[in-house]
Design a protein around this motif. Structure first.
Motif, mmCIF file in Angstrom:
data_model
loop_
_atom_site.group_PDB
_atom_site.id
_atom_site.type_symbol
_atom_site.label_atom_id
_atom_site.label_comp_id
_atom_site.label_asym_id
_atom_site.label_seq_id
_atom_site.Cartn_x
_atom_site.Cartn_y
_atom_site.Cartn_z
ATOM 1 N N MET A 19 0.824 -1.207 0.000
ATOM 2 C CA MET A 19 0.000 0.000 0.000
ATOM 3 C C MET A 19 0.861 1.260 0.000
ATOM 4 O O MET A 19 0.485 2.276 -0.591
ATOM 5 C CB MET A 19 -0.938 -0.022 1.205
ATOM 6 C CG MET A 19 -2.069 -1.035 1.046
ATOM 7 S SD MET A 19 -3.330 -0.918 2.345
ATOM 8 C CE MET A 19 -2.410 -1.578 3.741
ATOM 9 N N ALA A 20 2.026 1.192 0.660
ATOM 10 C CA ALA A 20 2.941 2.333 0.617
ATOM 11 C C ALA A 20 3.454 2.546 -0.806
ATOM 12 O O ALA A 20 3.562 3.682 -1.284
ATOM 13 C CB ALA A 20 4.104 2.113 1.572
ATOM 14 N N ALA A 21 3.763 1.443 -1.499
ATOM 15 C CA ALA A 21 4.215 1.548 -2.890
ATOM 16 C C ALA A 21 3.110 2.128 -3.778
ATOM 17 O O ALA A 21 3.374 2.927 -4.684
ATOM 18 C CB ALA A 21 4.631 0.169 -3.408
ATOM 19 N N ARG A 22 1.884 1.719 -3.515
ATOM 20 C CA ARG A 22 0.762 2.264 -4.285
ATOM 21 C C ARG A 22 0.638 3.767 -4.061
ATOM 22 O O ARG A 22 0.421 4.538 -5.006
ATOM 23 C CB ARG A 22 -0.527 1.562 -3.874
ATOM 24 C CG ARG A 22 -1.759 2.052 -4.602
ATOM 25 C CD ARG A 22 -2.974 1.275 -4.165
ATOM 26 N NE ARG A 22 -4.172 1.713 -4.877
ATOM 27 C CZ ARG A 22 -5.369 1.183 -4.724
ATOM 28 N NH1 ARG A 22 -5.538 0.179 -3.892
ATOM 29 N NH2 ARG A 22 -6.411 1.641 -5.413
ATOM 30 N N ALA A 23 0.771 4.203 -2.799
ATOM 31 C CA ALA A 23 0.719 5.634 -2.499
ATOM 32 C C ALA A 23 1.855 6.381 -3.185
ATOM 33 O O ALA A 23 1.668 7.496 -3.688
ATOM 34 C CB ALA A 23 0.787 5.844 -0.979
ATOM 35 N N MET A 24 3.039 5.770 -3.228
ATOM 36 C CA MET A 24 4.160 6.400 -3.938
ATOM 37 C C MET A 24 3.827 6.571 -5.413
ATOM 38 O O MET A 24 4.066 7.636 -6.007
ATOM 39 C CB MET A 24 5.421 5.546 -3.779
ATOM 40 C CG MET A 24 5.989 5.491 -2.376
ATOM 41 S SD MET A 24 7.351 4.288 -2.239
ATOM 42 C CE MET A 24 8.530 4.944 -3.441
ATOM 43 N N GLY A 25 3.273 5.516 -6.009
ATOM 44 C CA GLY A 25 2.933 5.591 -7.433
ATOM 45 C C GLY A 25 1.910 6.657 -7.724
ATOM 46 O O GLY A 25 1.941 7.299 -8.785
ATOM 47 N N ASN A 26 0.965 6.856 -6.788
ATOM 48 C CA ASN A 26 -0.047 7.901 -6.976
ATOM 49 C C ASN A 26 0.575 9.274 -7.177
ATOM 50 O O ASN A 26 0.028 10.126 -7.888
ATOM 51 C CB ASN A 26 -0.975 7.964 -5.761
ATOM 52 C CG ASN A 26 -1.909 6.777 -5.664
ATOM 53 O OD1 ASN A 26 -2.285 6.370 -4.572
ATOM 54 N ND2 ASN A 26 -2.299 6.188 -6.780
ATOM 55 N N PHE A 27 1.745 9.512 -6.538
ATOM 56 C CA PHE A 27 2.329 10.850 -6.550
ATOM 57 C C PHE A 27 3.733 10.884 -7.134
ATOM 58 O O PHE A 27 4.541 11.751 -6.809
ATOM 59 C CB PHE A 27 2.310 11.435 -5.135
ATOM 60 C CG PHE A 27 0.919 11.581 -4.604
ATOM 61 C CD1 PHE A 27 0.046 12.514 -5.142
ATOM 62 C CD2 PHE A 27 0.453 10.750 -3.610
ATOM 63 C CE1 PHE A 27 -1.249 12.625 -4.688
ATOM 64 C CE2 PHE A 27 -0.842 10.859 -3.142
ATOM 65 C CZ PHE A 27 -1.706 11.800 -3.690
ATOM 66 N N GLY A 28 4.016 9.947 -8.039
ATOM 67 C CA GLY A 28 5.233 10.035 -8.844
ATOM 68 C C GLY A 28 6.522 9.650 -8.161
ATOM 69 O O GLY A 28 7.596 9.890 -8.719
#
Length: 397
Positions: free
Chosen positions: A34-43
């Motif tokens: 989920m942390a990786a997903r959040a990172m992907g959301n914001f580049g």
């Protein structure tokens, strides 16, 4: 927005050089994903893990990443915090606890601005996040240059790991030039002043017919207020077409104040008389009669409307009756085919032709095993409940 909401054909955002995200001894693979997903959301794309408890790679992490494979597949593993930050020269530690260390404390927005400037000057920056249960140790915080603390409720300051990453990523993306990518779609161009003026003139003409713009001394102010309403809307060409249709439908469908229909009372009465005459013509094939009945269906009397609403909403009768529906060559007011019951409304001002046709219809229906109940319109309008009780008793009998 869920993974299913993400357009598969949408181009990815251009890569930006952002801070390294460092998760210190994360306990659950789901939280890493989920942390990786959040990172992907914001580049953000560079993720480092220090001694993940359940090892690596992690199937739960991949699942929770929801498509952020470009981050999960390039995770860097380290045995110590010192090794994970060795190549960086600006490190932030996220914590909600006071560690009594002589170290600057900043919010995520200020941290994002400093990271952007530092990276632009050629430096390397990283942001450390601690364990799910108790965060970063004092010794680990001591390795950082700054502390990031989030403005949260002090009585409940603990954040989920992915939430903390998302907040930092959001501020960094926003400060580095990120913007909302999609605005309101415009499938129709803005309406021109001429088109808007034509609509407004039409609206005013219809309002004058119902004497809405009164008293006369307030007409000018009311017109200005009305015009400003539509000007503030900034309507498109399609909006104006739709509004024109609304005004036209209201104007053509008016039958007295807020009653609907296209005929007034006297016209509806004449139409009923015409239907009565047509019903008695043996040469009629039923087509003309049905056409007139459809027009009558759009113009119910007050009594018919009241009774119809009651028949639809009362559980004793709901779904049992149809209105203005042909039974052979005749069009009774209401008919229940399962109960072989017809309800006819008798108006006080019915013409002789209507009364005669009603009696002939009763005989015709009776010969075909239909029971016919005549109900006075005045009774419906003054004591509808008594009419319904009578109807229920007739059905039971």
């Amino acid at each position: 927005m869920s993974a299913a909401d993400t357009p598969q054909s949408a181009p990815q955002a251009a890569d930006r050089t952002g801070p390294v995200v460092i998760l210190v001894e994360p306990q659950l693979g789901e939280n890493i994903g989920m942390a990786a997903r959040a990172m992907g959301n914001f580049g953000l794309s560079r993720l480092r893990l220090v001694k993940p408890r359940d090892g690596w790679p992690s199937v739960p992490a991949t699942r929770a990443a929801a498509g952020a494979d470009h981050i999960i597949d390039h995770v860097e593993l380290y045995d110590t915090v010192e090794a994970a930050i060795a190549d960086l020269n600006l490190v932030f530690a996220t914590t909600a606890r006071a560690h009594d260390q002589a170290k600057p404390v900043v919010g995520p927005e200020a941290a994002a601005r400093e990271v952007i400037g530092h990276v632009a000057a050629g430096g390397g920056a990283g942001i450390m996040f601690g364990r799910e249960r108790y965060g970063l140790l004092a010794e680990e915080v001591a390795l950082a240059d700054r502390i990031i603390t989030f403005p949260v409720n002090p009585a409940f300051a603990s954040l989920n790991l992915a939430q903390a990453v998302l907040l930092v990523g959001y501020e960094w993306f926003k400060q580095s030039g990120g913007a909302v990518q999609r605005g309101m779609p415009e499938h129709s161009p803005r309406a021109g002043k001429e088109q808007l003026g034509a609509f407004f003139d039409n609206l005013v003409a219809e309002l004058d017919k119902v004497e809405f713009l009164r008293p006369p001394e307030k007409r000018g102010t009311m017109l200005v207020n009305l015009r400003n309403i539509f000007t503030r809307m900034e309507p498109t060409t399609q909006d104006i077409h739709t509004l024109h249709g609304v005004i036209l439908s209201i104007a053509e469908g008016r039958k007295g104040p807020a009653r609907g229909g296209v005929l007034d009372g006297s016209q509806a009465t004449r139409l009923r008389a015409l239907i009565a005459e047509q019903s008695g013509k043996a040469s009629d094939d039923g087509g003309s009669l049905r056409g007139l009945a459809r027009l009558l269906r759009r113009n119910p009397t007050d009594a018919e409307r009241l009774l119809w609403n009651a028949l639809r909403s009362d559980r004793r009768f709901a779904g049992h009756f149809k209105r203005q529906t042909p039974v052979g060559r005749h069009i009774p007011d209401f008919v229940s085919f399962p109960r072989r019951l017809v309800i006819e409304i008798v108006n006080a001002d019915d013409l002789p032709a209507i009364a005669a046709e009603r009696e002939a219809r009763k005989i015709w229906l009776g010969e075909r095993d239909y029971r016919v109940m005549h109900v006075a319109a005045a009774d419906i309008e003054t004591d509808l409940e008594a009419v319904l009780v009578r109807l229920a008793a007739d059905e039971q009998g």
